[in-house]
Design a protein around this motif. Structure first.
Motif, PDB file in Angstrom:
ATOM      1  N   UNK A  54      -0.653 -27.448 -39.398  1.00 38.71           N
ATOM      2  CA  UNK A  54      -0.291 -26.619 -40.378  1.00 38.71           C
ATOM      3  C   UNK A  54      -1.752 -26.010 -41.155  1.00 38.71           C
ATOM      4  N   UNK A  55      -2.345 -27.208 -41.435  1.00 36.35           N
ATOM      5  CA  UNK A  55      -3.485 -26.919 -42.099  1.00 36.35           C
ATOM      6  C   UNK A  55      -4.521 -25.863 -41.346  1.00 36.35           C
ATOM      7  N   UNK A  56      -4.506 -26.168 -39.954  1.00 35.76           N
ATOM      8  CA  UNK A  56      -5.395 -25.313 -39.035  1.00 35.76           C
ATOM      9  C   UNK A  56      -5.061 -23.744 -39.288  1.00 35.76           C
ATOM     10  N   UNK A  57      -3.601 -23.397 -39.428  1.00 35.03           N
ATOM     11  CA  UNK A  57      -3.236 -22.103 -39.617  1.00 35.03           C
ATOM     12  C   UNK A  57      -3.720 -21.693 -41.195  1.00 35.03           C
ATOM     13  N   UNK A  58      -3.599 -22.527 -42.227  1.00 37.90           N
ATOM     14  CA  UNK A  58      -4.140 -22.028 -43.458  1.00 37.90           C
ATOM     15  C   UNK A  58      -5.493 -21.872 -43.325  1.00 37.90           C
ATOM     16  N   UNK A  59      -6.356 -22.708 -42.669  1.00 37.51           N
ATOM     17  CA  UNK A  59      -7.654 -22.744 -42.512  1.00 37.51           C
ATOM     18  C   UNK A  59      -8.283 -21.538 -41.947  1.00 37.51           C
ATOM     19  N   UNK A  60      -7.647 -21.125 -41.060  1.00 39.86           N
ATOM     20  CA  UNK A  60      -7.916 -19.797 -40.069  1.00 39.86           C
ATOM     21  C   UNK A  60      -8.114 -18.623 -41.107  1.00 39.86           C
ATOM     22  N   UNK A  61      -7.255 -18.662 -42.156  1.00 35.11           N
ATOM     23  CA  UNK A  61      -7.470 -17.563 -43.061  1.00 35.11           C
ATOM     24  C   UNK A  61      -8.735 -17.849 -44.253  1.00 35.11           C
ATOM     25  N   UNK A  62      -8.703 -19.174 -44.392  1.00 35.01           N
ATOM     26  CA  UNK A  62      -9.658 -19.844 -45.337  1.00 35.01           C
ATOM     27  C   UNK A  62     -11.019 -19.616 -44.775  1.00 35.01           C
ATOM     28  N   UNK A  64     -12.225 -17.421 -42.572  1.00 35.46           N
ATOM     29  CA  UNK A  64     -12.328 -16.080 -42.554  1.00 35.46           C
ATOM     30  C   UNK A  64     -12.920 -15.300 -43.890  1.00 35.46           C
ATOM     31  N   UNK A  65     -12.272 -16.057 -44.925  1.00 35.64           N
ATOM     32  CA  UNK A  65     -12.654 -15.459 -46.323  1.00 35.64           C
ATOM     33  C   UNK A  65     -14.035 -16.160 -46.444  1.00 35.64           C
ATOM     34  N   UNK A  66     -14.383 -17.382 -46.344  1.00 34.22           N
ATOM     35  CA  UNK A  66     -15.547 -17.947 -46.700  1.00 34.22           C
ATOM     36  C   UNK A  66     -16.619 -17.139 -45.827  1.00 34.22           C
ATOM     37  N   UNK A  67     -16.351 -16.957 -44.502  1.00 33.80           N
ATOM     38  CA  UNK A  67     -17.308 -16.219 -43.608  1.00 33.80           C
ATOM     39  C   UNK A  67     -17.749 -14.876 -44.347  1.00 33.80           C
ATOM     40  N   UNK A  68     -16.615 -14.086 -44.846  1.00 34.75           N
ATOM     41  CA  UNK A  68     -17.045 -12.907 -45.510  1.00 34.75           C
ATOM     42  C   UNK A  68     -17.826 -12.867 -46.675  1.00 34.75           C
ATOM     43  N   UNK A  87     -19.572 -21.627 -41.718  1.00 28.15           N
ATOM     44  CA  UNK A  87     -19.724 -22.043 -40.418  1.00 28.15           C
ATOM     45  C   UNK A  87     -19.527 -23.618 -40.102  1.00 28.15           C
ATOM     46  N   UNK A  88     -20.391 -24.217 -40.861  1.00 29.39           N
ATOM     47  CA  UNK A  88     -20.452 -25.761 -40.636  1.00 29.39           C
ATOM     48  C   UNK A  88     -18.897 -26.184 -40.970  1.00 29.39           C
ATOM     49  N   UNK A  89     -18.401 -25.802 -42.039  1.00 28.25           N
ATOM     50  CA  UNK A  89     -16.897 -26.113 -42.511  1.00 28.25           C
ATOM     51  C   UNK A  89     -15.858 -25.787 -41.189  1.00 28.25           C
ATOM     52  N   UNK A  90     -16.153 -24.697 -40.883  1.00 26.94           N
ATOM     53  CA  UNK A  90     -15.078 -24.221 -39.643  1.00 26.94           C
ATOM     54  C   UNK A  90     -15.428 -25.133 -38.345  1.00 26.94           C
ATOM     55  N   UNK A  91     -16.702 -25.634 -38.140  1.00 27.50           N
ATOM     56  CA  UNK A  91     -17.113 -26.352 -36.780  1.00 27.50           C
ATOM     57  C   UNK A  91     -16.404 -27.650 -37.030  1.00 27.50           C
TER      58      UNK A  91
END
Length: 106
Positions: A54-62, A64-68, A87-91
């Motif tokens: 569930x957190x992965x689904x929320x994190x995908x949006x978060x 993308x916002x951080x990267x933008x 990038x580091x937090x996504x990795x």
């Protein structure tokens, strides 16, 4: 620098060349495969797995916002700080998600 598509990456040198990029990719894939092999031998409760999914689904949006936000900050001349954090937090989350995916369910 190649990670962010910066024109500074074209400046030259070994660390900005294609050979270095390929070596980093190969090393990263090797580390990831070793990690997945280790995670396959571990166990995790079903509830924890569901929470991570569930957190992965929320994190995908978060992420993308951080990267933008990181790209916008870089274009404004504020450096790569925010983009690096994104990038580091996504990795890091990729490793958490792959641990949950690969581990056995209790």
């Amino acid at each position: 620098m190649l990670l962010f598509g910066s024109e500074h990456a074209a400046a030259g040198g070994f660390y900005n060349g294609p050979l270095f990029t390929i070596l980093v990719i190969i090393l990263t894939v090797w580390i990831f495969l070793k990690f997945c092999g280790w995670a396959k031998k571990q166990t995790l409760s079903a509830g924890a797995k569901k929470g991570i999914f569930i957190l992965t689904a929320v994190g995908a949006v978060a992420f993308n916002v951080l990267y933008s936000m990181g790209n916008a900050a870089f274009k404004q001349g504020e450096g790569l700080g925010m983009a690096t954090i994104a990038v580091v937090s996504a990795l890091v989350w990729v490793f958490i998600f792959s641990y949950a995916l690969m581990s056995e369910t209790k």
